[in-house]
Design a protein around this motif. Sequence first.
Motif, PDB file in Angstrom:
ATOM      1  N   THR A 150      42.053  52.444  67.104  1.00 26.21           N
ATOM      2  CA  THR A 150      42.474  51.934  65.884  1.00 26.21           C
ATOM      3  C   THR A 150      43.772  51.177  65.831  1.00 26.21           C
ATOM      4  N   GLU A 151      44.662  52.042  66.464  1.00 27.66           N
ATOM      5  CA  GLU A 151      46.013  51.646  66.471  1.00 27.66           C
ATOM      6  C   GLU A 151      46.935  51.901  67.866  1.00 27.66           C
ATOM      7  N   ASP A 152      47.622  51.068  68.093  1.00 26.57           N
ATOM      8  CA  ASP A 152      48.573  51.514  69.168  1.00 26.57           C
ATOM      9  C   ASP A 152      49.985  51.259  69.058  1.00 26.57           C
ATOM     10  N   LEU A 153      50.863  51.741  69.816  1.00 27.72           N
ATOM     11  CA  LEU A 153      52.318  51.815  69.769  1.00 27.72           C
ATOM     12  C   LEU A 153      52.697  52.001  71.257  1.00 27.72           C
ATOM     13  N   GLU A 154      54.065  51.653  71.262  1.00 20.60           N
ATOM     14  CA  GLU A 154      54.966  51.790  72.296  1.00 20.60           C
ATOM     15  C   GLU A 154      55.840  53.151  72.417  1.00 20.60           C
ATOM     16  N   ALA A 155      56.051  53.692  73.507  1.00 19.88           N
ATOM     17  CA  ALA A 155      56.683  54.968  73.916  1.00 19.88           C
ATOM     18  C   ALA A 155      57.252  54.857  75.139  1.00 19.88           C
TER      19      ALA A 155
ATOM     20  N   GLU B   7      51.041  65.094  89.447  1.00 24.24           N
ATOM     21  CA  GLU B   7      50.306  65.404  88.218  1.00 24.24           C
ATOM     22  C   GLU B   7      51.074  66.028  87.031  1.00 24.24           C
ATOM     23  N   ARG B   8      52.408  65.998  87.242  1.00 23.35           N
ATOM     24  CA  ARG B   8      53.162  66.687  86.271  1.00 23.35           C
ATOM     25  C   ARG B   8      53.253  66.084  84.730  1.00 23.35           C
ATOM     26  N   PRO B   9      53.545  66.945  83.913  1.00 20.59           N
ATOM     27  CA  PRO B   9      53.285  66.434  82.348  1.00 20.59           C
ATOM     28  C   PRO B   9      54.680  65.685  82.144  1.00 20.59           C
ATOM     29  N   ARG B  10      54.647  64.431  81.721  1.00 18.90           N
ATOM     30  CA  ARG B  10      55.695  63.484  81.483  1.00 18.90           C
ATOM     31  C   ARG B  10      56.228  63.416  79.942  1.00 18.90           C
ATOM     32  N   ARG B  11      57.170  63.656  79.616  1.00 18.10           N
ATOM     33  CA  ARG B  11      57.817  63.819  78.227  1.00 18.10           C
ATOM     34  C   ARG B  11      57.685  62.233  77.738  1.00 18.10           C
ATOM     35  N   LEU B  12      57.117  61.831  76.627  1.00 19.53           N
ATOM     36  CA  LEU B  12      57.206  60.735  75.873  1.00 19.53           C
ATOM     37  C   LEU B  12      58.348  60.785  74.905  1.00 19.53           C
ATOM     38  N   LEU B  13      59.115  59.373  75.134  1.00 20.47           N
ATOM     39  CA  LEU B  13      60.317  59.442  74.200  1.00 20.47           C
ATOM     40  C   LEU B  13      59.904  58.574  72.772  1.00 20.47           C
ATOM     41  N   MET B  14      59.821  59.318  71.948  1.00 16.10           N
ATOM     42  CA  MET B  14      59.488  58.718  70.457  1.00 16.10           C
ATOM     43  C   MET B  14      60.297  59.153  69.292  1.00 16.10           C
ATOM     44  N   HIS B  15      60.089  58.729  68.301  1.00 13.67           N
ATOM     45  CA  HIS B  15      60.846  59.149  66.989  1.00 13.67           C
ATOM     46  C   HIS B  15      60.055  60.347  66.669  1.00 13.67           C
ATOM     47  N   LYS B  16      60.887  61.358  66.092  1.00 18.41           N
ATOM     48  CA  LYS B  16      60.336  62.657  65.550  1.00 18.41           C
ATOM     49  C   LYS B  16      59.069  62.251  64.326  1.00 18.41           C
ATOM     50  N   GLN B  17      59.349  61.549  63.677  1.00 23.24           N
ATOM     51  CA  GLN B  17      58.417  60.969  62.602  1.00 23.24           C
ATOM     52  C   GLN B  17      57.046  60.383  63.195  1.00 23.24           C
ATOM     53  N   GLU B  18      57.248  59.368  64.170  1.00 19.44           N
ATOM     54  CA  GLU B  18      56.072  58.955  64.913  1.00 19.44           C
ATOM     55  C   GLU B  18      55.290  60.022  65.604  1.00 19.44           C
TER      56      GLU B  18
ATOM     57  N   LEU C 167      40.794  62.694  66.124  1.00 22.60           N
ATOM     58  CA  LEU C 167      41.103  61.303  67.117  1.00 22.60           C
ATOM     59  C   LEU C 167      41.872  61.742  68.331  1.00 22.60           C
ATOM     60  N   SER C 168      41.734  60.804  69.190  1.00 21.75           N
ATOM     61  CA  SER C 168      42.586  61.240  70.454  1.00 21.75           C
ATOM     62  C   SER C 168      43.677  60.097  70.826  1.00 21.75           C
ATOM     63  N   VAL C 169      44.841  60.547  71.465  1.00 24.05           N
ATOM     64  CA  VAL C 169      45.979  59.775  71.744  1.00 24.05           C
ATOM     65  C   VAL C 169      45.767  59.553  73.294  1.00 24.05           C
ATOM     66  N   ILE C 170      45.612  58.182  73.875  1.00 27.91           N
ATOM     67  CA  ILE C 170      45.446  58.096  75.334  1.00 27.91           C
ATOM     68  C   ILE C 170      46.423  56.736  75.837  1.00 27.91           C
ATOM     69  N   PRO C 171      46.749  56.987  76.823  1.00 30.63           N
ATOM     70  CA  PRO C 171      47.536  55.767  77.482  1.00 30.63           C
ATOM     71  C   PRO C 171      46.761  54.569  77.742  1.00 30.63           C
ATOM     72  N   MET C 172      47.301  53.463  77.188  1.00 32.60           N
ATOM     73  CA  MET C 172      46.606  52.278  77.595  1.00 32.60           C
ATOM     74  C   MET C 172      47.110  51.559  78.561  1.00 32.60           C
ATOM     75  N   ARG C 173      48.380  51.344  78.781  1.00 35.19           N
ATOM     76  CA  ARG C 173      48.964  50.584  79.861  1.00 35.19           C
ATOM     77  C   ARG C 173      50.584  50.836  80.075  1.00 35.19           C
ATOM     78  N   LEU C 174      50.924  50.841  81.311  1.00 39.46           N
ATOM     79  CA  LEU C 174      52.271  51.031  81.714  1.00 39.46           C
ATOM     80  C   LEU C 174      52.853  49.868  82.032  1.00 39.46           C
ATOM     81  N   TYR C 175      54.422  49.451  81.538  1.00 41.07           N
ATOM     82  CA  TYR C 175      54.973  48.378  81.999  1.00 41.07           C
ATOM     83  C   TYR C 175      56.341  48.361  81.777  1.00 41.07           C
ATOM     84  N   PHE C 176      57.162  47.470  82.314  1.00 43.81           N
ATOM     85  CA  PHE C 176      58.565  47.336  82.358  1.00 43.81           C
ATOM     86  C   PHE C 176      58.831  46.429  81.178  1.00 43.81           C
ATOM     87  N   ALA C 177      59.869  46.928  80.231  1.00 45.62           N
ATOM     88  CA  ALA C 177      60.189  46.177  79.210  1.00 45.62           C
ATOM     89  C   ALA C 177      62.057  46.590  79.215  1.00 45.62           C
TER      90      ALA C 177
END
Length: 160
Positions: free
Chosen positions: A27-32, A86-97, A110-120
């Motif tokens: 339904t929605e996606d965002l970058e982290a 397989e270690r858990p990796r911390r996502l860097l997002m704003h607290k409100q997000e 709902l579930s939150v799943i990774p869609m893709r990894l990329y360099f920006a």
Amino acid sequence: MAKKKKKSTSPNTIAVNKQARRLYDITEDLEAGISLKGSEVKSLRAGQVSFKDGYVRFTADGEAYLVGVHIAPYDKTGVYDQHDPERPRRLLMHKQEIENLQAKTEQKGLSVIPMRLYFARGKVKVQIGLGRGKNVHSKKQDIKDRDIARDTARQLADYK
């Protein structure tokens, strides 16, 4: 006068989770951002990543972690400097997000799943999607709709 380097507008894709759109109705996606070790970044540059059962887990202290994503150990690193694949990796997002996503996953199922990894801009980013798992009937319906669209496109191409 020296020429300026042209900045690329499209990010460099490392890997795409092909199962995400097939198994989930996004339904929605965002970058982290994602917190990684040096050997993990080198392994990502080599394209050695697998999403298999990846998902985002929220902790009680308001942090989000990417769990279940396999980043292979970098083969040119020493034995003592290797990372856990397989270690858990911390996502860097704003607290409100993080709070918004956590509330949606708890209330609406709902579930939150990774869609893709990329360099920006020289940093590794992960695109995460918020979605509901599909059942068998909706998967079959998606396949049927795709086949119908393909057949109509072929008929239109033959007609011209």
